[in-house]
Scaffold this active site. Structure first.
Site, short mmCIF file in Angstrom:
data_model
loop_
_atom_site.label_atom_id
_atom_site.label_comp_id
_atom_site.label_asym_id
_atom_site.label_seq_id
_atom_site.Cartn_x
_atom_site.Cartn_y
_atom_site.Cartn_z
N ARG A 1 30.08 30.70 39.05
CA ARG A 1 30.48 32.10 38.82
C ARG A 1 30.61 32.87 40.14
O ARG A 1 31.27 33.91 40.22
CB ARG A 1 29.49 32.79 37.87
N TYR B 1 49.98 49.73 31.43
CA TYR B 1 49.74 48.65 30.47
C TYR B 1 48.80 49.17 29.37
O TYR B 1 47.80 49.82 29.66
CB TYR B 1 49.12 47.48 31.22
N ASP C 1 48.91 48.66 39.86
CA ASP C 1 49.14 47.39 39.16
C ASP C 1 50.59 47.02 39.46
O ASP C 1 51.52 47.65 38.98
CB ASP C 1 48.90 47.60 37.66
N LYS D 1 51.49 36.28 35.02
CA LYS D 1 52.93 36.51 34.95
C LYS D 1 53.64 35.76 36.07
O LYS D 1 53.59 34.55 36.11
CB LYS D 1 53.19 38.02 34.96
#
Ligand SMILES: *Cc1c(COP(=O)(O)O)cnc(C)c1O
Length: 393
Positions: A61, A114, A186, A211
């Protein structure tokens, strides 16, 4: 560890930056180090870790070798100091906002951000006494007016979904200069190939690497980029919130990035060709593509972007069933959400993304019945255009 390729061309950077030039196995590719823990050779190694030894890992992690290689490649492509990778774009966004904001702070966000980012600000941050103002995208006066003494973050996107609105970043930064407010962008739809917001003084850039960066519709990831003083704080938060990228996805991202420039050139070319074709089609009422002079932000897009990507949005007749018939006639283009992958996708936002709201609510957001969003892939433009032609009848 190979030094980041400075001043090298974009593709040279995409192929080589961040990779270990000669690893222990002599493999040309960066290995998928599929391990949740990293063991100590002896107790001296424990001491070294406690002293902050770099280049050694402890627990999955907190970071792993495949993640580090992907982060370095992304930082080199964005021309910045540091990149922090996450398991998804939303994980990058939520962890960043949690890392910076505290109770009593105020965030300003643009209205066509978004949807899930807006949800997070309006439905989650408010429960922690963090105030949120939603302002109209590109309404620079409203943006300036929304600033309060406790404003900590201005968050926006460019281009936006689905109308590809473009923020004039220079003008925006004029508003925020010297105010001590973090400006976060973003930049998923633009990618570091088409636009570099950090060059304008934006504090942090975020991408959904799901994306264009990954580019093959086969992974989920997100990344935050910027100066270390900020990304360091976010990286510490990632260790708490736990949205870390797994080694296999980090590898897929590295692999996808090697052809990033080639893919983006093709997305840009295809996007432009498809947009031009649709603009001249009698069944298309209106088209939104920043590479067309008819787009309201064409001039600013031309000034601040290298290309305009593969997302093309258009309006057919105001009729849900006709829009769905169009989708069902498509033979090459797949029906589905998302964008930025090699495969072309088409979506009808009214039914695919806004099924949970009423028609009135959806229309208020500008999502019309005949609205179609294409995410043009890297197939041959003639084939995509032929597919659209037979489906539009
Ligand atoms: C997809 C997307 C996100 C969310 O990213 P995930 O990887 O799906 O979590 C955020 N912002 C924009 C602009 C996106 O397109």
């Amino acid at each position: 560890m190979k030094k980041q390729v400075k001043k090298a061309g974009f593709s040279t950077t995409a192929v080589h930056a961040g990779e270990i030039r000669y690893n222990e196995y002599g493999s040309i590719t960066t290995p998928i180090v599929q391990s949740s823990t990293f063991i100590f050779k002896n107790v001296d190694e424990i001491k070294k870790l406690a002293q902050g030894a770099v280049g050694r890992f402890e627990y999955g992690r907190y970071g792993h070798p495949t993640q580090v290689a992907a982060e370095r490649k992304l930082a080199a492509l964005e021309d910045t100091k540091d990149a922090v990778l996450f398991s998804s774009g939303m994980s990058a966004i939520t962890t960043t906002l949690f890392a910076i904001l505290k109770a009593g702070d105020h965030i300003i966000i643009t209205d066509d951000a978004y949807k899930r980012t807006l949800d997070f600000c309006l439905k989650c941050l408010n429960r922690f006494d963090i105030e949120c103002t939603v302002v109209k995208m590109c309404d620079y006066e409203a943006i300036e007016k929304a600033i309060k003494p406790n404003t900590k973050i201005f968050f926006s996107e460019s281009p936006t979904n689905p109308y590809l609105n473009i923020m004039d970043i220079k003008r925006l930064m004029g508003i925020f200069k010297g105010k001590g407010i973090y400006v976060i962008s973003d930049s998923t739809f633009a990618t570091p190939y088409n636009q570099k917001p950090l060059e304008y003084g934006i504090d942090l850039v975020i991408h959904s690497a799901t994306k264009y960066l990954g580019g093959h519709n086969d992974l989920l990831s997100g990344v935050v980029l910027g100066r270390k003083e900020l990304t360091g704080v976010i990286r510490e938060y990632l260790k708490i919130t736990g949205g870390c990228i797994d080694p296999h996805s980090a590898y897929l991202l590295i692999r996808g990035l090697k052809t990033f420039e080639l893919r983006m050139q093709r997305h840009n070319e295809n996007g432009q060709k498809v947009a031009e074709y649709l603009e001249s089609h009698p069944k298309v009422k209106r088209i939104y593509y920043p590479g067309l002079a008819s787009h309201p932000h064409y001039q600013i897009a031309k000034k601040q972007m290298k290309g305009f990507g593969g997302v093309v949005t258009f309006e057919m007749e105001d009729d849900v069933s006709k829009a769905l018939e169009f989708l069902s006639r498509l033979k090459i283009i797949n029906i589905g959400p998302s964008l930025g992958g090699v495969e072309s996708l088409a979506t009808h936002p009214a039914t695919i993304s806004y099924y949970a709201v009423t028609r009135e609510e959806r229309l208020a957001l500008g999502i019309k019945d005949g609205l179609i969003r294409l995410a043009v892939g890297i197939e041959n433009a003639e084939d995509i255009i032929e597919d659209l032609k037979q489906a539009l009848l």
